[in-house]
Design an enzyme around this catalytic site. Structure first.
Site, PDB file in Angstrom:
ATOM      1  N   GLY A 115      -8.725 -16.048  -0.269  1.00 48.63           N
ATOM      2  CA  GLY A 115      -7.588 -15.812   0.618  1.00 48.63           C
ATOM      3  C   GLY A 115      -6.924 -14.496   0.290  1.00 48.63           C
TER       4      GLY A 115
ATOM      5  CB  VAL B  71      -0.967   0.007   1.202  1.00 49.57           C
ATOM      6  CG1 VAL B  71      -1.700   1.344   1.310  1.00 49.57           C
ATOM      7  CG2 VAL B  71      -1.970  -1.133   1.082  1.00 49.57           C
TER       8      VAL B  71
ATOM      9  CB  THR C 134      -7.575  -2.245   6.382  1.00 46.76           C
ATOM     10  OG1 THR C 134      -7.478  -2.069   4.965  1.00 46.76           O
ATOM     11  CG2 THR C 134      -8.977  -2.719   6.731  1.00 46.76           C
TER      12      THR C 134
ATOM     13  CB  CYS D  38      -7.204  -7.747   2.036  1.00 46.49           C
ATOM     14  SG  CYS D  38      -5.880  -6.563   1.711  1.00 46.49           S
TER      15      CYS D  38
ATOM     16  CG  LEU E 292      -4.502   0.395  -3.541  1.00 45.93           C
ATOM     17  CD1 LEU E 292      -3.051   0.656  -3.152  1.00 45.93           C
ATOM     18  CD2 LEU E 292      -4.897   1.232  -4.748  1.00 45.93           C
ATOM     19  NE  ARG E 293      -9.384  -4.178  -8.656  1.00 48.00           N
ATOM     20  CZ  ARG E 293      -9.878  -4.161  -9.893  1.00 48.00           C
ATOM     21  NH1 ARG E 293     -10.681  -5.123 -10.293  1.00 48.00           N
ATOM     22  NH2 ARG E 293      -9.551  -3.191 -10.726  1.00 48.00           N
TER      23      ARG E 293
ATOM     24  NE  ARG F 146     -12.979 -17.519 -13.236  1.00 51.93           N
ATOM     25  CZ  ARG F 146     -11.688 -17.637 -13.600  1.00 51.93           C
ATOM     26  NH1 ARG F 146     -10.946 -16.552 -13.723  1.00 51.93           N
ATOM     27  NH2 ARG F 146     -11.171 -18.824 -13.824  1.00 51.93           N
ATOM     28  N   PRO F 147     -16.024 -19.719  -9.154  1.00 53.72           N
ATOM     29  CG  PRO F 147     -16.497 -21.873  -9.917  1.00 53.72           C
ATOM     30  CD  PRO F 147     -16.671 -20.412 -10.272  1.00 53.72           C
TER      31      PRO F 147
END
Length: 440
Positions: A255, A14, A124, A258, A151-152, A249-250
């Site tokens: 995990g 981050v 966070t 985050c 943010l991904r 989506r499976p």
């Protein structure tokens, strides 16, 4: 927009992204970390994480003189207008967020902060942290603002520079307005609210995504019981604009760095106010069951026992496009497989061969992983694995079982190579037609 002097404390995922992106917006940014070797590597342009565009931003920031790195936090803080806290908040012993890094940093820089500085919490953190930080500072002349990140991994730079929203939480409106002004070059709605609401936003978002993923994995299991195809079901469901296609989506379980810790922290916050939050508890329990279900699915293909079975794993990171192993469901599945006696080899594009990860031998080449393996389990949907020569892979394998926990591979392609591809919630029946109805 006027250039502002900003200090970012913490150069993790981050912090580094925040610092580099703020510099690209025209601000003067100093990134601070106590790790001397890490700062030296960043000064040399060596970026520790796999993140498209980040290395270029860091280089450009350094060339322009807008982005610098230092271990001398006191000198940096003394002349700043904004102090961004981008520190780790890992899961604590009680399940809540561990704020020790944040609290110790605040205590250390309390007397160094200049009058009128705004402390911005980017990490966070639980509701009430802004108030707690203000109390630790005990500086009426220094405001504390919450500005959560969204943010991904794998698209963090894009997420920062092209956000769908910017959230600023401040109990002092003027301070909130100043922080919002830092993003004036970005075309995005700025949502200014109180600090507590802003702190809760990130947890709510992550817990909702976790709930959606657990629901999808439960739907996949239902599809298997009824011989339906989860891909077909979710394709139709995702076309409903009220639901959307994202996170439909499976997989082997959710995990990463985050979702697991934030879900646990949200439960801990709920406990403190006497709310049991049964839906979130079920979401977490369902995810643990999904990991077990993946292992049971493979064991069933072996006739019930994995003891002594040689199993090749394709993928170790928690998702494709990142080198992050933190909280990876792939490693969680691997641990369960090892507990049942399986011998494991693995390959991941971001993990060097010849190393060991959690006791798993890592190879450079997926064909080496397949050699003499009785089964393969795809755990991370790297595009390289879909593009493998599966006829060649089949020649190395001692068995025919391939468990695709991401529904990433082409079952027909594997079938033509003599392999049996078991997906998650996937039917072996041909996919239905789409588009206009057939003539007649």
């Amino acid at each position: 927009m006027a250039e502002r002097r900003i200090v970012v404390i913490g150069t993790g995922y981050v912090g580094l992204t925040t610092g580099a992106c703020l510099a690209s917006l025209g601000h003067q940014v100093m990134c601070v970390d106590i790790d001397v070797e890490k700062i030296d590597r960043l000064r040399a342009g060596r970026i520790p994480m796999l993140e498209p565009g980040l290395a270029d931003l860091v280089r450009d920031g350094q060339v322009s003189g807008r982005l610098e790195f230092t271990v001398d936090g006191d000198a940096a803080v003394a002349g700043t207008e904004f102090l961004f806290l981008c520190l780790p908040t890992p899961k604590g012993a009680d399940g809540g967020a561990d704020l020790r890094a944040t609290e110790s940093t605040v205590a250390r820089i309390r007397d160094t902060l200049p009058v009128g500085c705004v402390v911005v919490n980017k990490s966070t953190v639980p509701v009430g942290t802004s108030v707690r930080i203000a109390g630790l500072l005990d500086r009426p002349d220094v405001a504390v603002v919450s500005n959560p990140e969204f943010l991904r991994e794998g698209s963090a730079v894009t997420d920062f520079l092209k956000p769908d929203r910017i959230v600023v939480g401040a109990d002092v409106p003027e301070a909130g307005a100043r922080v919002a002004g830092l993003y004036s070059r970005l075309r995005a709605p700025v949502l200014v609210t109180d600090a507590a609401s802003a702190e809760l936003v990130k947890y709510v978002a992550n817990c909702f995504l976790a709930m959606k993923l657990s629901f999808v994995n439960a739907v996949a299991e239902m599809c298997e019981h009824f011989d339906a195809d989860v891909d077909e079901v979710l394709d139709a469901v995702g076309r409903d604009p009220r639901i959307g296609r994202s996170y439909l989506r499976p997989g082997p379980g959710w995990g990463g760095s985050c979702l697991p810790k934030d879900s646990d922290a949200m439960l801990r916050m709920a406990d403190t106010v006497g709310f049991s939050f049964p839906l979130l508890r079920a979401t977490i329990e369902s995810n643990a069951q999904q990991l077990e279900r993946v292992v049971t699915k493979l064991a069933t293909a072996f006739g019930g026992s994995l003891d002594g079975a040689r199993v090749g794993l394709l993928g170790l990171t928690f998702k494709a496009g990142t080198n992050d192993l933190r909280g990876s469901p792939a490693l969680a599945v691997a641990e369960l497989l090892a507990a049942r006696g399986a011998e494991l080899l693995a390959c991941d594009p971001t993990v060097a061969g010849g190393t060991e990860v959690d006791g798993i031998t890592v190879m450079d080449d997926p064909y080496q992983v397949a050699e003499n393996a009785e089964a393969l389990v795809l755990l991370t949907d790297w595009p390289q694995f879909r593009a493998l020569d599966w006829v060649r892979m089949a020649k190395f394998l001692d068995g025919t079982v391939v468990l695709d926990t991401r529904n990433h591979l082409d079952p027909e392609k594997l079938g033509s190579a003599g392999l049996v591809c078991h997906g998650i919630g996937r039917s072996l029946k041909p996919r239905s037609w789409t588009g206009a109805p057939p003539a007649g």
